[in-house]
Design an enzyme around this catalytic site. Structure first.
Site: not given
Ligand SMILES: *Cc1c(COP(=O)(O)O)cnc(C)c1O
Length: 386
Positions: A50, A102, A174, A199
């Site tokens: 962890r 998001y 982000d 992504k």
């Molecule tokens: C998908 C996404 C998230 C969240 O990520 P997860 O891996 O689904 O928890 C946060 N910000 C953006 C811009 C995203 O596309």
């Protein structure tokens, strides 16, 4: 490897060296929870998975190198990474966040953190005067996504970073949509970068993961403490999959962007399309800023139809190569109807305030042959004339 090596070289090599015991060129998947100690407390850098795991360390170093940051932290999801930063907040603190975030980020703010007495202002991050006005004495954090989701608005990151510095507020970006290949927020002065590695970084729709990258040593220590205490860490197999993904990030992002630009131009020329949002189009209101801040326009395209909501849903359901699915950033093309899918957790009046209608369609343009994608789009839009 030289720290100044080009992006593609860093993508393939940073954080990874051949396994010293076998010469295996790929980083092993260290499926172990614990590590044998030579004597009590005498470790070889690892005690419990962890806290640290060698496959995760390779990924964390790789992502830090791609973002040009000192510290990388891996998480089990993008949301776990965002949650880690939000752990810095305490009751009474205020956060300024983008109003087309998001959906999951909006949800964690308004359900979990609102309950703990943290307040939020959701504002248009492309309007920095509005952001400046929203910052209060109790504001601790400014969160932005650029390009944003789903309207692909662009935040001027260096101007935002400067504003946050002046006001003594932590800034977080982000960078999921842009990826470190297109844009490096740390170099523009942003304090913390977050990623959903689910992504583009993973890139093959086969893993869920997240990451933080930052430069500040003290802050990195605090965040690593939360990471270990809360335990939202990724397993070694997930880390391996993301590491494999980042090796081709630069190649994929070039193709995503050329395909997306072709699709965006087709949409712009279509008589039933009212509006197209793509940072790489000259018609994008912040095209000049996007050109300055990003290497290309990325792989996401959103558009509004001159049609009813039901017709928009019909179009979204009529693609053959684009799959109707949430998520984005994989090699395959996806189509999303935000109002009923990805952004369903944002109330309709908030969505409208943020500037997107229920007829909006969002495309994650994959790296298939562009002519096939264009034909698919053409056929899907043809249902409007039936
Ligand atoms: C998908 C996404 C998230 C969240 O990520 P997860 O891996 O689904 O928890 C946060 N910000 C953006 C811009 C995203 O596309």
């Amino acid at each position: 490897m030289n720290e100044n090596a080009g992006f593609g070289t860093r993508a393939i090599h940073a954080g990874q060296s051949p396994d010293p015991s076998t010469g295996a060129i790929m980083t092993p998947v260290y499926l172990t929870s614990t590590y044998v100690q030579e004597a009590p407390g005498v470790l070889r850098g690892y005690d419990y998975s962890r806290t640290r795991n060698p496959t995760r360390t390779a990924l964390e170093r790789n992502l830090a190198a791609l973002e040009g940051g000192k510290h990388g932290l891996g998480f089990a999801s993008g949301m776990a990474a965002i949650h880690c930063v939000l752990n810095l907040l305490q009751s009474g603190d205020h956060v300024v966040a983008g109003n087309d975030l998001y959906g999951g980020t909006y949800r964690i703010c308004t359900t979990l953190y609102a309950k703990f007495g943290v307040t939020f202002s959701f504002v248009d991050m492309s309007d920095l005067d509005g952001v400046a006005k929203a910052i209060q004495p109790k504001t601790r954090l400014v969160m932005t996504e650029t390009p944003s989701n789903p309207l692909l608005r662009v935040t001027d990151l260096s101007a935002l970073a400067k504003l946050c510095r002046q006001r003594g507020v932590l800034s977080m970006c982000d960078n999921t949509f842009a990826t470190p290949f297109l844009q490096n927020p740390l170099a523009l002065g942003i304090d913390v970068v977050i990623h959903s590695t689910t992504k583009y970084l993973g890139g093959h729709s086969d893993v869920v993961g997240g990451a933080l990258v930052l430069n500040d040593d003290e802050l990195a220590k605090r965040l690593a403490h939360f990471q270990n205490s809360v335990g939202g860490t990724p397993g070694p197999m997930d880390c391996f999959l993301v590491l494999r993904g980042t090796k081709t990030l630069h190649v994929r992002m070039e193709r995503h962007a050329t395909n997306a630009l072709a699709i965006a131009r087709d949409l712009e020329a279509h008589p039933r399309v009212e509006r197209v949002w793509y940072p790489g189009l000259e018609s994008h209101p912040q095209h000049a800023l996007a050109k300055r801040q990003m290497r290309n326009g990325g792989g996401m395209v959103s558009f509004e139809l001159d049609a009813s909501v039901d017709d928009a849903k019909r179009v979204a359901s009529s693609f053959r190569i684009f799959s109707l699915a949430e998520s984005l950033g994989g090699v395959e093309s996806l189509v999303d109807h935000p109002a009923t899918m990805t952004h369903g957790s944002i109330p309709p009046e908030e969505r409208r305030k943020a500037g997107f209608e229920d007829g909006l369609i969002r495309l994650s343009v994959g790296i298939e042959d562009v002519d096939d994608l264009r034909a698919d789009l053409h056929d899907a839009l043809a249902v409007l004339s039936r």
